[in-house]
Design a protein around this motif. Structure first.
Motif, PDB file in Angstrom:
ATOM      1  N   ALA A 129       0.701  -1.354   0.240  1.00  0.00           N
ATOM      2  CA  ALA A 129       0.338  -0.011  -0.007  1.00  0.00           C
ATOM      3  C   ALA A 129       1.051   1.402  -0.153  1.00  0.00           C
ATOM      4  CB  ALA A 129      -0.898  -0.702   1.293  1.00  0.00           C
ATOM      5  N   ALA A 130       2.148   1.387   0.200  1.00  0.00           N
ATOM      6  CA  ALA A 130       3.011   2.461   0.746  1.00  0.00           C
ATOM      7  C   ALA A 130       3.126   2.980  -0.755  1.00  0.00           C
ATOM      8  CB  ALA A 130       4.179   1.894   0.865  1.00  0.00           C
ATOM      9  N   ASP A 131       2.541   2.379  -2.085  1.00  0.00           N
ATOM     10  CA  ASP A 131       2.785   2.887  -3.959  1.00  0.00           C
ATOM     11  C   ASP A 131       4.780   3.850  -3.668  1.00  0.00           C
ATOM     12  OD1 ASP A 131       2.515   3.778  -6.142  1.00  0.00           O
ATOM     13  OD2 ASP A 131       1.659   5.778  -5.499  1.00  0.00           O
ATOM     14  N   LYS A 132       5.570   2.368  -3.009  1.00  0.00           N
ATOM     15  CA  LYS A 132       6.840   3.162  -3.044  1.00  0.00           C
ATOM     16  C   LYS A 132       7.871   2.141  -3.735  1.00  0.00           C
ATOM     17  CE  LYS A 132       6.822   5.872   0.847  1.00  0.00           C
ATOM     18  NZ  LYS A 132       8.039   5.984   2.202  1.00  0.00           N
ATOM     19  N   PRO A 133       9.080   2.141  -5.037  1.00  0.00           N
ATOM     20  CA  PRO A 133       9.572   1.282  -5.180  1.00  0.00           C
ATOM     21  C   PRO A 133      10.198   0.167  -4.382  1.00  0.00           C
ATOM     22  CG  PRO A 133      10.624   3.629  -5.789  1.00  0.00           C
ATOM     23  CD  PRO A 133       9.581   3.480  -4.910  1.00  0.00           C
ATOM     24  N   ILE A 134       9.663  -1.047  -4.452  1.00  0.00           N
ATOM     25  CA  ILE A 134       9.800  -1.836  -4.551  1.00  0.00           C
ATOM     26  C   ILE A 134      11.130  -3.096  -4.731  1.00  0.00           C
ATOM     27  CG2 ILE A 134       8.974  -3.953  -2.705  1.00  0.00           C
ATOM     28  CD1 ILE A 134       6.406  -2.431  -1.760  1.00  0.00           C
ATOM     29  N   LEU A 135      12.059  -3.743  -3.864  1.00  0.00           N
ATOM     30  CA  LEU A 135      12.921  -4.787  -4.776  1.00  0.00           C
ATOM     31  C   LEU A 135      12.119  -6.164  -3.791  1.00  0.00           C
ATOM     32  CD1 LEU A 135      14.645  -6.072  -6.623  1.00  0.00           C
ATOM     33  CD2 LEU A 135      16.649  -5.294  -4.666  1.00  0.00           C
ATOM     34  N   GLU A 136      11.689  -7.234  -4.155  1.00  0.00           N
ATOM     35  CA  GLU A 136      11.376  -8.496  -3.660  1.00  0.00           C
ATOM     36  C   GLU A 136      12.780  -9.069  -3.830  1.00  0.00           C
ATOM     37  OE1 GLU A 136       7.917  -8.567  -3.120  1.00  0.00           O
ATOM     38  OE2 GLU A 136       7.221  -7.234  -3.955  1.00  0.00           O
ATOM     39  N   TYR A 137      12.060 -10.170  -2.577  1.00  0.00           N
ATOM     40  CA  TYR A 137      13.242 -10.721  -2.228  1.00  0.00           C
ATOM     41  C   TYR A 137      14.074 -11.275  -2.871  1.00  0.00           C
ATOM     42  CZ  TYR A 137      15.397 -14.600   0.687  1.00  0.00           C
ATOM     43  OH  TYR A 137      15.992 -15.420   0.922  1.00  0.00           O
ATOM     44  N   LYS A 138      15.395 -12.296  -2.873  1.00  0.00           N
ATOM     45  CA  LYS A 138      16.316 -12.559  -3.912  1.00  0.00           C
ATOM     46  C   LYS A 138      16.762 -13.466  -3.307  1.00  0.00           C
ATOM     47  CE  LYS A 138      14.882 -10.030  -7.337  1.00  0.00           C
ATOM     48  NZ  LYS A 138      13.497 -10.502  -8.215  1.00  0.00           N
ATOM     49  N   SER A 139      17.219 -14.069  -3.685  1.00  0.00           N
ATOM     50  CA  SER A 139      18.125 -15.818  -3.471  1.00  0.00           C
ATOM     51  C   SER A 139      19.093 -15.024  -3.202  1.00  0.00           C
ATOM     52  CB  SER A 139      18.219 -16.660  -4.049  1.00  0.00           C
ATOM     53  OG  SER A 139      18.150 -16.752  -5.328  1.00  0.00           O
ATOM     54  N   LYS A 140      20.353 -15.452  -2.449  1.00  0.00           N
ATOM     55  CA  LYS A 140      21.883 -15.208  -2.824  1.00  0.00           C
ATOM     56  C   LYS A 140      22.463 -15.151  -4.053  1.00  0.00           C
ATOM     57  CE  LYS A 140      23.209 -15.659   2.106  1.00  0.00           C
ATOM     58  NZ  LYS A 140      24.293 -16.736   2.587  1.00  0.00           N
ATOM     59  N   ASP A 141      21.828 -16.060  -5.045  1.00  0.00           N
ATOM     60  CA  ASP A 141      22.110 -16.195  -6.479  1.00  0.00           C
ATOM     61  C   ASP A 141      21.976 -14.916  -7.113  1.00  0.00           C
ATOM     62  OD1 ASP A 141      23.519 -18.377  -5.725  1.00  0.00           O
ATOM     63  OD2 ASP A 141      21.655 -19.831  -6.476  1.00  0.00           O
ATOM     64  N   GLU A 142      20.868 -14.249  -6.995  1.00  0.00           N
ATOM     65  CA  GLU A 142      19.623 -13.549  -7.608  1.00  0.00           C
ATOM     66  C   GLU A 142      20.905 -11.965  -7.284  1.00  0.00           C
ATOM     67  OE1 GLU A 142      15.711 -14.716  -8.922  1.00  0.00           O
ATOM     68  OE2 GLU A 142      16.023 -14.804  -6.622  1.00  0.00           O
ATOM     69  N   PHE A 143      21.076 -11.949  -5.938  1.00  0.00           N
ATOM     70  CA  PHE A 143      20.705 -10.956  -5.462  1.00  0.00           C
ATOM     71  C   PHE A 143      22.086  -9.497  -6.188  1.00  0.00           C
ATOM     72  CE2 PHE A 143      23.744  -8.276  -2.051  1.00  0.00           C
ATOM     73  CZ  PHE A 143      22.411  -7.960  -1.558  1.00  0.00           C
ATOM     74  N   GLY A 144      22.751 -10.247  -6.315  1.00  0.00           N
ATOM     75  CA  GLY A 144      24.036  -9.298  -6.781  1.00  0.00           C
ATOM     76  C   GLY A 144      23.077  -8.433  -8.019  1.00  0.00           C
ATOM     77  N   GLU A 145      22.990  -8.810  -8.797  1.00  0.00           N
ATOM     78  CA  GLU A 145      22.358  -7.833 -10.185  1.00  0.00           C
ATOM     79  C   GLU A 145      20.955  -7.719  -9.839  1.00  0.00           C
ATOM     80  OE1 GLU A 145      21.579  -8.572 -14.638  1.00  0.00           O
ATOM     81  OE2 GLU A 145      22.209 -10.715 -13.923  1.00  0.00           O
ATOM     82  N   ALA A 146      20.330  -7.373  -9.116  1.00  0.00           N
ATOM     83  CA  ALA A 146      19.102  -7.634  -8.710  1.00  0.00           C
ATOM     84  C   ALA A 146      19.324  -6.543  -7.916  1.00  0.00           C
ATOM     85  CB  ALA A 146      17.867  -8.410  -8.354  1.00  0.00           C
ATOM     86  N   TYR A 147      19.663  -6.338  -7.488  1.00  0.00           N
ATOM     87  CA  TYR A 147      20.273  -4.937  -5.833  1.00  0.00           C
ATOM     88  C   TYR A 147      21.461  -3.706  -6.468  1.00  0.00           C
ATOM     89  CZ  TYR A 147      22.727  -2.921  -1.688  1.00  0.00           C
ATOM     90  OH  TYR A 147      23.287  -1.922  -0.544  1.00  0.00           O
ATOM     91  N   THR A 148      21.690  -4.362  -7.716  1.00  0.00           N
ATOM     92  CA  THR A 148      23.032  -3.363  -8.311  1.00  0.00           C
ATOM     93  C   THR A 148      22.158  -2.301  -9.406  1.00  0.00           C
ATOM     94  OG1 THR A 148      24.679  -4.695  -8.108  1.00  0.00           O
ATOM     95  CG2 THR A 148      25.081  -2.673  -9.736  1.00  0.00           C
ATOM     96  N   THR A 149      20.960  -3.365 -10.231  1.00  0.00           N
ATOM     97  CA  THR A 149      20.187  -2.343 -10.996  1.00  0.00           C
ATOM     98  C   THR A 149      19.236  -1.706 -10.419  1.00  0.00           C
ATOM     99  OG1 THR A 149      20.348  -4.235 -12.562  1.00  0.00           O
ATOM    100  CG2 THR A 149      17.966  -3.302 -12.881  1.00  0.00           C
ATOM    101  N   PHE A 150      18.554  -2.492  -9.503  1.00  0.00           N
ATOM    102  CA  PHE A 150      17.727  -2.136  -8.416  1.00  0.00           C
ATOM    103  C   PHE A 150      18.389  -0.007  -7.742  1.00  0.00           C
ATOM    104  CE2 PHE A 150      15.400  -1.232  -4.012  1.00  0.00           C
ATOM    105  CZ  PHE A 150      14.210  -0.369  -4.792  1.00  0.00           C
ATOM    106  N   PHE A 151      19.504  -0.280  -7.649  1.00  0.00           N
ATOM    107  CA  PHE A 151      20.405   1.382  -6.856  1.00  0.00           C
ATOM    108  C   PHE A 151      19.995   2.167  -7.707  1.00  0.00           C
ATOM    109  CE2 PHE A 151      22.165   0.801  -2.676  1.00  0.00           C
ATOM    110  CZ  PHE A 151      20.592  -0.003  -2.285  1.00  0.00           C
ATOM    111  N   ASN A 152      20.335   1.622  -9.046  1.00  0.00           N
ATOM    112  CA  ASN A 152      21.211   1.950  -9.893  1.00  0.00           C
ATOM    113  C   ASN A 152      20.109   2.883 -10.743  1.00  0.00           C
ATOM    114  OD1 ASN A 152      23.870   2.825 -10.270  1.00  0.00           O
ATOM    115  ND2 ASN A 152      24.541   0.865 -11.174  1.00  0.00           N
ATOM    116  N   GLU A 153      19.143   2.321 -11.506  1.00  0.00           N
ATOM    117  CA  GLU A 153      18.392   2.187 -12.236  1.00  0.00           C
ATOM    118  C   GLU A 153      16.921   3.452 -11.575  1.00  0.00           C
ATOM    119  OE1 GLU A 153      17.133  -0.727 -15.159  1.00  0.00           O
ATOM    120  OE2 GLU A 153      18.900  -0.745 -15.776  1.00  0.00           O
ATOM    121  N   THR A 154      16.618   2.660 -10.385  1.00  0.00           N
ATOM    122  CA  THR A 154      15.410   3.331  -9.921  1.00  0.00           C
ATOM    123  C   THR A 154      16.037   3.712  -8.395  1.00  0.00           C
ATOM    124  OG1 THR A 154      14.172   0.879 -10.270  1.00  0.00           O
ATOM    125  CG2 THR A 154      13.023   2.214  -8.404  1.00  0.00           C
TER     126      THR A 154
END
Length: 272
Positions: free
Chosen positions: A241-266
């Protein structure tokens, strides 16, 4: 993340405390950014059960010595620093004899929450911000981990709202399933109001449960990360309900790329 400045504020970090979801993430995330050429600082409390000699902590005199007012009492702020071996990562420790000398983290030997955890959380939030001000280090992103650090977004957006150093900083909070039973001291809301923070901003904290603390962190963050595979349903609903950008849960294997993209782009993309 090259040349980006990321401030990590966590209630626990490996290797200084045992491995948990929070302490591991609070080490792996900065390490990832560090490897990508980002500039990082990590802040955590200097609990009394952290072995200063083994981890080679030492006081930074030029940063220590100021008093923080907590509920009308002057509490001296002591800053210590150490480096994580092999990583070239500096960790700053927020210390105070009254709050952090005891040989435990958040609970006593019977597993009962310390009665002053509310004041420790206020002291930690204000101590981090005051130290970063002394360092004159303007972070692009401030990433918050753990409920003891959860007041930082509120204090930055309310108490320190006129502090120019943080004008461009984006606050990201990770939400975990590492909670506690019951509530903190129910006088917590009055202690925060002492800092001239509006009652409306903290009405959720009338009952200072884990979920209430994290709701306040969500309210004052610019973006959120789901740090555990399962989080409390109440927080899951509140996040959606917060209507803010959210990075959903990522496993350790997926975490790195998803985290970097979220920080940089979002997260940082919003400020361009």
């Amino acid at each position: 993340m090259k040349d980006k400045r990321i401030l990590y504020v966590s209630s626990e970090v490996v290797p200084y405390l045992p491995e948990t979801e929070i302490s591991s993430a609070s080490f792996e995330a900065p390490r990832l950014v560090n490897q990508q050429g980002g500039q990082i600082r990590i802040f955590m409390p200097r609990y009394g059960n952290i072995n200063e000699r083994r981890h080679q902590l030492h006081e930074v005199i030029r940063l220590s010595g100021i008093n923080l007012v907590i509920n009308d009492l002057d509490m001296p702020l002591i800053i210590k620093v150490a480096s994580i071996p092999k990583e070239r990562i500096q960790v700053y420790f927020i210390d105070n004899d009254e709050y952090f000398k005891r040989k435990a983290t958040l609970t006593d030997e019977d597993g009962k929450l310390f009665s002053d955890n509310d004041e420790r959380a206020i002291f930690f939030a204000k101590g981090v911000i005051e130290t970063v001000k002394k360092l004159n280090w303007a972070p692009d992103i401030i990433h918050v981990h753990g409920w003891l650090a959860s007041l930082l977004p509120l204090y930055l957006k309310q108490y320190y709202k006129d502090e120019p150093l943080f004008n461009e900083s984006k606050i990201v909070t990770s939400i975990y399933n590492q909670s506690f039973e019951g509530t903190l001291n129910t006088d917590m809301v009055n202690k925060i109001k002492f800092d001239n923070i509006e009652e409306d901003a903290i009405k959720t904290l009338v009952e200072p449960s884990y979920n209430s603390l994290m709701k306040v962190a969500i309210d004052y963050s610019d973006a959120l990360i789901v740090g555990s595979e399962n989080i409390p349903d109440e927080l899951d609903t509140y996040l959606k309900a917060a209507d803010k950008p959210i990075l959903e849960y990522k496993s350790k294997d997926e975490f790195g790329e998803a985290y970097t993209t979220f920080f940089n782009e979002t997260v940082l993309g919003n400020s361009n």
